[in-house]
Enzyme design. Structure first.
Site, PDB file in Angstrom:
ATOM      1  NE  ARG A 212      36.764  63.392 104.028  1.00 15.04           N
ATOM      2  CZ  ARG A 212      37.717  64.317 103.971  1.00 15.04           C
ATOM      3  NH1 ARG A 212      38.497  64.394 102.904  1.00 15.04           N
ATOM      4  NH2 ARG A 212      37.906  65.172 104.950  1.00 15.04           N
ATOM      5  CE1 TYR A 265      29.181  39.508 106.080  1.00 12.86           C
ATOM      6  CE2 TYR A 265      29.648  41.753 106.785  1.00 12.86           C
ATOM      7  CZ  TYR A 265      29.899  40.680 105.955  1.00 12.86           C
ATOM      8  OH  TYR A 265      30.874  40.774 104.999  1.00 12.86           O
ATOM      9  CG  ASP A 338      21.849  45.370 108.823  1.00 14.61           C
ATOM     10  OD1 ASP A 338      21.105  45.346 107.812  1.00 14.61           O
ATOM     11  OD2 ASP A 338      23.062  45.151 108.765  1.00 14.61           O
ATOM     12  CE  LYS A 363      25.127  41.756 100.910  1.00 15.04           C
ATOM     13  NZ  LYS A 363      25.966  42.845 101.429  1.00 15.04           N
TER      14      LYS A 363
END
Length: 547
Positions: A212, A265, A338, A363
């Protein structure tokens, strides 16, 4: 088969932030007679200094040469070339053993004396009684990862070359002869002794601890993105939403205030509207072009962060990044952009003044519709602050997914060039079509922020939004008539994707509620892939003829 070993030990002067984890083949003894294969019989250690000081005579060393495994010289030379900042004594030793003069010859002594003196402690050779010598790795760490050195990208002038080589080539932390970066599938890393663990905790030993907290494959992906964005550091996570939410929680204190924009978004908006208030965080929402509104919010509140997309989703609005960054910094607020729709190729948000740039790597960065990931790039100090919370919350990217990001980025510049070109030409064709009411694309002069986009973007992206001349059912008919694109969420992949936001993202809301966010029933978002432009144009035109 038992063998003794030859090892390299890097001096502290040349150690990278991480040590090296080396994948190397087993020594090849196929050419040696069976009876002459190396044994674990008593061995003697030979250092580089003793070689050059005459510790072994030319006759004695010569007798050893013919018993080296056939691939020893090649491997020693490769490892020396990678692990030393210059040629290094190991290469000289290897070359001299293979076909050079004896170590005590004047020519070799003159050529190697300076290197030997400097690196005698760095190269050690173990030779068995029967004269065999082989290479193996004995290092300070159970699993060691060489720190990537992106100095190899300084001579690269184009983003296209950077996407291919950054974080890899000579700078990859995982030392291997493979061109592609290995996938390191492990959940934990072990330490040979407790002292090694203590050294790791006190930052004298460099390795990993738990999956992690980091993975060598993931580090390569992060450093590739950092090189492309011009960032000190990058943190990659399991998804773009994971990156957004962790960033917001890490940088906006409880009871704090942030500013965002109307078009964004939907899931990001839902987090800010429904979850941040539970932490006492208030949000001011402004139009992307409303700089006066931003200034008013900064004057009225103690704003910690201005966060927006540019271009935005789905109307592709653009923020003047340089202007808002200067304004926010004057009031002590951070700026995070973003840039998912822009990609790091079309827009350099950090160079324009933003503190952080965020992407849904799912994306364009991944680019193949086969992986989920998100990333944040910026100064080491801010990324470390976000990383600390990320280590607590989880949301770790799987190393197999990291490999897909690395692979996808190697063609990023080729894909984006094609998608930029196709989207601009299609936007122009759509705007001229009688059955299209309006087109949203920053490359068009009709776009409200076209001039801003021209100043801060080198390309306008592969996504075009537009409204067809009709209602919900008419738009459905158009979408269903398309033959090339998939009806799906997401964007930025090789395959073209189309969706009707009123259905795909806002179907749970009434028509009136959708309109509050500007989402009309006839809105279409079209992500153009890498298919041929003429094929896509013909498909869109024939679908428009059906309505």
């Amino acid at each position: 088969m038992a063998v003794s070993s030859c090892s390299f030990t890097l001096s502290p002067r040349v150690c990278n932030p991480y040590s090296s984890f080396e994948c190397r083949p087993d020594p090849d003894f196929s050419s040696a007679p069976i009876g002459d294969k190396p044994r674990l019989a008593s061995s003697r250690r030979v250092t580089a200094s003793s070689l050059y000081a005459g510790g072994i005579s030319s006759r004695g060393l010569s007798s050893l040469i013919f018993r080296f495994p056939p691939n020893f010289v090649r491997q020693l030379s490769i490892k020396a070339r990678r692990n030393f900042s210059n040629i290094g004594v190991a290469q000289i030793v290897a070359a001299s053993w293979s076909n050079g003069p004896a170590p005590d010859s004047p020519s070799l002594a003159a050529a190697a004396s300076a290197q030997a003196a400097a690196a005698a402690a760095a190269v050690t050779v173990t030779v068995t009684n029967d004269g065999a010598a082989v290479e193996s790795c004995i290092d300070n760490g159970s699993v060691q990862i060489g720190g990537s050195d992106n100095s190899t990208t300084t001579f690269l002038s184009s983003d296209g070359s950077i996407t291919v080589h950054a974080g890899e080539r000579l700078g990859r932390g995982i030392v291997t002869d493979a061109i592609t970066t290995p996938v390191v599938n492990t959940s934990a890393y072990f330490f040979k002794k407790t002292q090694e663990l203590i050294d790791f905790k006190e930052k004298r030993h460099h390795s990993f601890e738990y999956g992690r907290y980091g993975n060598p494959t993931t580090v390569v992906a992060e450093e590739k993105i950092s090189a492309l964005e011009g960032a000190e550091s990058t943190l990659i996570m399991a998804s773009g939403m994971c990156a957004s939410t962790v960033m917001l929680m890490a940088l906006v204190p409880a009871g704090g205030h942030m500013v965002t924009t109307t078009d964004c978004y939907r899931k990001t908006r839902m987090f800010m509207e429904n979850f941040l208030p539970k932490m006492g965080i208030s949000v001011t929402v402004i139009d992307p072009a409303d700089v006066d509104g931003l200034e008013a919010a900064l004057n009225k509140n103690k704003v910690s962060l201005f966060f927006t997309e540019s271009p935005t989703n789905p109307f592709l609005r653009c923020v003047d990044i340089e202007r808002v960054s200067k304004l926010c910094h004057s009031k002590g607020a951070l700026v995070c952009i973003d840039g998912t729709f822009a990609t790091p190729l079309n827009q350099k948000a950090l160079a324009l003044g933003a503190d952080l740039v965020l992407h849904s790597a799912t994306k364009f960065i991944g680019g193949h519709n086969d992986v989920l990931a998100g990333c944040i790039s910026g100064p080491e100090k801010l990324i470390t602050e976000i990383r600390t919370l990320h280590h607590i919350l989880g949301g770790t990217l799987n190393p197999n997914a990291a490999y897909l990001i690395i692979r996808g980025m190697k063609t990023l510049h080729l894909r984006v060039q094609q998608q930029n070109s196709t989207a601009l030409r299609m936007a122009e064709a759509l705007e001229a079509h009688p059955r299209v009411r309006r087109v949203y694309y920053p490359g068009l002069p009709s776009h409200p922020e076209h001039e801003i986009a021209k100043q801060q973007m080198t390309g306008f992206g592969g996504v075009v939004s537009f409204e067809v001349d009709g209602d919900l059912m008419t738009t459905i008919k158009f979408v269903d008539a398309l033959k090339i694109p998939y009806i799906a969420p997401s964007f930025g992949g090789c395959e073209s994707i189309v969706d009707q936001p009123a259905i795909m993202s806002y179907w749970d809301l009434s028509q009136a509620e959708r309109r509050k966010y500007g989402i009309e029933d006839n809105l279409v978002r079209f992500s153009f892939g890498v298919e041929d432009f003429e094929d896509l144009k013909a498909d869109v035109l024939q679908a428009l003829e059906t309505i």
